[in-house]
Scaffold this motif. Structure first.
Motif, PDB file in Angstrom:
ATOM      1  N   ALA A 281      -3.213 -11.203  -8.897  1.00 13.69           N
ATOM      2  CA  ALA A 281      -4.051 -10.705 -10.363  1.00 13.69           C
ATOM      3  C   ALA A 281      -3.506  -9.427 -11.047  1.00 13.69           C
ATOM      4  O   ALA A 281      -3.969  -9.227 -12.016  1.00 13.69           O
ATOM      5  N   SER A 282      -2.863  -8.671 -10.163  1.00 15.53           N
ATOM      6  CA  SER A 282      -2.279  -7.533 -10.914  1.00 15.53           C
ATOM      7  C   SER A 282      -0.990  -7.664 -11.756  1.00 15.53           C
ATOM      8  O   SER A 282      -0.341  -8.778 -11.790  1.00 15.53           O
ATOM      9  N   PRO A 283      -0.980  -6.795 -12.721  1.00  9.15           N
ATOM     10  CA  PRO A 283       0.147  -6.893 -13.775  1.00  9.15           C
ATOM     11  C   PRO A 283       1.625  -6.647 -12.957  1.00  9.15           C
ATOM     12  O   PRO A 283       1.346  -5.765 -12.151  1.00  9.15           O
ATOM     13  N   ALA A 284       2.363  -7.431 -13.531  1.00  2.00           N
ATOM     14  CA  ALA A 284       3.819  -7.386 -12.661  1.00  2.00           C
ATOM     15  C   ALA A 284       4.380  -5.871 -12.662  1.00  2.00           C
ATOM     16  O   ALA A 284       5.000  -5.397 -11.869  1.00  2.00           O
ATOM     17  N   ASP A 285       4.273  -5.075 -13.913  1.00  3.92           N
ATOM     18  CA  ASP A 285       4.730  -3.917 -13.964  1.00  3.92           C
ATOM     19  C   ASP A 285       3.839  -2.953 -13.644  1.00  3.92           C
ATOM     20  O   ASP A 285       4.240  -1.626 -13.830  1.00  3.92           O
ATOM     21  N   SER A 286       2.680  -3.101 -12.880  1.00  2.00           N
ATOM     22  CA  SER A 286       1.907  -2.008 -12.531  1.00  2.00           C
ATOM     23  C   SER A 286       2.498  -1.274 -11.251  1.00  2.00           C
ATOM     24  O   SER A 286       3.101  -1.863 -10.311  1.00  2.00           O
ATOM     25  N   PRO A 287       2.244   0.041 -11.087  1.00  2.00           N
ATOM     26  CA  PRO A 287       3.042   0.795  -9.999  1.00  2.00           C
ATOM     27  C   PRO A 287       2.544   0.101  -8.739  1.00  2.00           C
ATOM     28  O   PRO A 287       3.273   0.144  -7.752  1.00  2.00           O
ATOM     29  N   TRP A 288       1.255  -0.173  -8.377  1.00  2.00           N
ATOM     30  CA  TRP A 288       0.581  -0.694  -7.253  1.00  2.00           C
ATOM     31  C   TRP A 288       1.303  -2.031  -6.696  1.00  2.00           C
ATOM     32  O   TRP A 288       1.656  -2.503  -5.599  1.00  2.00           O
ATOM     33  N   ALA A 289       1.370  -2.891  -7.789  1.00  2.00           N
ATOM     34  CA  ALA A 289       2.163  -4.344  -7.683  1.00  2.00           C
ATOM     35  C   ALA A 289       3.650  -4.250  -7.362  1.00  2.00           C
ATOM     36  O   ALA A 289       4.044  -4.823  -6.346  1.00  2.00           O
ATOM     37  N   GLN A 290       4.312  -3.265  -7.970  1.00  2.00           N
ATOM     38  CA  GLN A 290       5.596  -2.998  -7.340  1.00  2.00           C
ATOM     39  C   GLN A 290       5.637  -2.505  -6.020  1.00  2.00           C
ATOM     40  O   GLN A 290       6.662  -2.798  -5.294  1.00  2.00           O
ATOM     41  N   ALA A 291       5.111  -1.694  -5.744  1.00  2.00           N
ATOM     42  CA  ALA A 291       5.119  -1.106  -4.548  1.00  2.00           C
ATOM     43  C   ALA A 291       4.526  -1.977  -3.172  1.00  2.00           C
ATOM     44  O   ALA A 291       5.149  -2.217  -2.206  1.00  2.00           O
ATOM     45  N   MET A 292       3.712  -2.956  -3.407  1.00  2.00           N
ATOM     46  CA  MET A 292       3.357  -4.235  -2.652  1.00  2.00           C
ATOM     47  C   MET A 292       4.265  -5.192  -2.434  1.00  2.00           C
ATOM     48  O   MET A 292       4.716  -5.456  -1.491  1.00  2.00           O
ATOM     49  N   ARG A 293       4.997  -5.665  -3.404  1.00  2.00           N
ATOM     50  CA  ARG A 293       6.095  -6.323  -3.705  1.00  2.00           C
ATOM     51  C   ARG A 293       7.195  -5.834  -2.795  1.00  2.00           C
ATOM     52  O   ARG A 293       7.759  -6.556  -1.947  1.00  2.00           O
ATOM     53  N   ALA A 294       7.610  -4.526  -2.864  1.00  2.00           N
ATOM     54  CA  ALA A 294       8.623  -3.958  -1.980  1.00  2.00           C
ATOM     55  C   ALA A 294       8.352  -4.145  -0.623  1.00  2.00           C
ATOM     56  O   ALA A 294       9.190  -4.003   0.238  1.00  2.00           O
ATOM     57  N   GLN A 295       7.090  -3.891  -0.045  1.00  2.00           N
ATOM     58  CA  GLN A 295       6.740  -4.058   1.201  1.00  2.00           C
ATOM     59  C   GLN A 295       6.283  -4.936   1.812  1.00  2.00           C
ATOM     60  O   GLN A 295       5.817  -5.181   2.985  1.00  2.00           O
ATOM     61  N   LEU A 296       5.966  -6.070   0.908  1.00  2.00           N
ATOM     62  CA  LEU A 296       5.088  -7.471   1.251  1.00  2.00           C
ATOM     63  C   LEU A 296       5.910  -8.166   2.571  1.00  2.00           C
ATOM     64  O   LEU A 296       5.357  -8.560   3.479  1.00  2.00           O
ATOM     65  N   GLU A 297       7.662  -8.314   2.466  1.00  2.00           N
ATOM     66  CA  GLU A 297       8.026  -9.014   3.390  1.00  2.00           C
ATOM     67  C   GLU A 297       7.777  -8.408   4.872  1.00  2.00           C
ATOM     68  O   GLU A 297       7.527  -9.190   5.723  1.00  2.00           O
TER      69      GLU A 297
END
Length: 406
Positions: A281-297
């Motif tokens: 649900a988060s915008p792709a360019d939001s800081p929290w979404a970028q942080a989550m994608r970087a650590q999701l794996e």
């Protein structure tokens, strides 16, 4: 003690099998010339069979016999010269077997003493969940952690800004009920790196706001607490996060920090689910979404998820798109917006997406005056999310905003 006995017995059995393989290889070894002799004798027998069937003539058979006999004599002479290859001496094989056994038994014992935990009892999933809940309930408070965290070096502030900040502090101290003053103080204390002072000012902002406290206010409070505790999420910070999510279940920063908190208390499985839901649900360019994608794996691995789903980033204009649209003529801007809407519509038709994307498309079509198309999309979304009350509620809200509610 039983575990150690089983460990040593297993290593000993492996050493016995390896030793047997070493000795067996030594006994079965033979010179290469012996293999050649067997081949040549088989060839001689083959010549006699071919002659009996009339495949070759007597003269050809005699010539082949002569050549094969010459090769047999050469191989036999080579065997006589080399003798039987007995391989390494017995003492060498014995030393090899002893070394293998010592490495397997002694090395395995040493490694397990270094990295294992022989006396640790079984830990079923239910017990680990109980331990995680205990860790969560008994973890240190915000004040306890702040007392142990080494303070960062004070941020070097411009002299003029430092004077203004001190004036703001003095003013707020004189006017403790000034809501706007505390809002500014919390903001500027955070900018100066004084996170403990920032969250205390934010607490006062929440107190003065009464019942009209937005979700972002609690999310900001939690973030300041976490920064003051050097990344640790205390029970007080958790309470602020949950207050934020009660007001807005899809608050991105609150979801990000709540997922981190679950990982800190030994529940990466819950943290992973929170992040996946937030990313949908988060915008792709939001800081929290970028942080989550970087650590999701890494989080997926810790949660025991070895095939994480591919979460498409929600479609929508980026900041660069917005800035570019500001310089366009009204006609070009309308065409640009329609292109983005059509792109979103195509993706939902082929790949699907969360209800927020469907709601965004319905709202955009309503704004663009595409009423009938918005109705068609709404009906399709209702079919896709049939039975999902929460998703249908999001779709209905978008239809109401677009002016096509039925």
């Amino acid at each position: 003690m039983t575990f150690w006995a089983l460990l040593i017995l297993t290593a000993l059995l492996i050493a016995v099998f390896l030793g047997y393989s070493i000795l067996k290889g030594r006994k079965d070894r033979e010179p290469a010339a012996a293999f050649d002799l067997r081949v040549y004798r088989e060839q001689l027998a083959g010549v006699d069979r071919d002659l009996a069937r009339g495949v070759i003539s007597e003269a050809d058979a005699e010539r082949v016999r002569t050549e094969i006999s010459r090769r047999i004599l050469s191989a036999d002479a080579q065997m006589q010269a080399q003798g039987t290859q007995d391989g390494p001496p017995v003492w060498a094989n014995t030393v090899a077997i002893v070394v293998v056994a010592a490495v397997l038994i002694g090395g395995g014992f040493w490694m397990y003493r270094q990295m294992g935990a022989a006396g640790l009892p079984d830990q079923p999933l239910s017990l680990r969940k109980e331990l995680a809940e205990t860790m969560r309930a008994e973890r240190p408070s915000q004040a306890e952690v702040e007392a142990e965290v080494l303070p960062d070096l004070p941020k070097q502030l411009d002299e003029g800004y430092a004077n203004l900040l001190q004036q703001l502090r003095n003013t707020v101290a004189e006017r403790p009920d000034d809501l706007q003053g505390h809002v500014l103080l919390a903001q500027h204390e955070a900018n100066a790196g004084n996170f403990a002072a920032a969250y205390k000012a934010q607490q006062r902002v929440i107190e003065l706001s009464g019942g009209a406290v937005p979700a972002d206010a609690y999310a900001h409070l939690a973030e300041m607490m976490i920064l003051a505790a050097n990344g640790y999420i205390s029970p007080e910070a958790e309470d602020a996060l949950r207050q934020s999510l009660q007001r807005d279940p899809r608050n991105g920063p609150a979801q990000y920090y709540l997922g981190r908190m679950m990982t800190q208390v030994g529940r990466p499985d819950i943290g992973y689910r929170i992040w996946v839901e937030a990313l949908r649900a988060s915008p792709a360019d939001s800081p929290w979404a970028q942080a989550m994608r970087a650590q999701l794996e890494e989080l997926a691995f810790r949660a025991g998820v070895f095939n994480p789903p591919n979460i498409p980033a929600p479609s929508g204009p980026s900041q660069e798109d917005v800035e570019a649209a500001a310089d366009l003529t009204p006609e070009a801007r309308q065409q640009m917006i329609m292109g983005m809407v059509n792109q979103l519509s195509d993706r939902l038709a082929t790949e699907g997406g969360p209800p927020e994307d469907w709601a965004r498309l319905i709202s955009a079509l309503g704004v663009l005056g595409e009423g009938q198309r918005a109705i068609d999309i709404m009906q399709e979304a209702n079919a896709v999310f049939a039975g999902d009350a929460e998703a249908l509620e999001i779709i209905d809200a978008a239809a109401l905003q677009a002016g096509i509610a039925q």
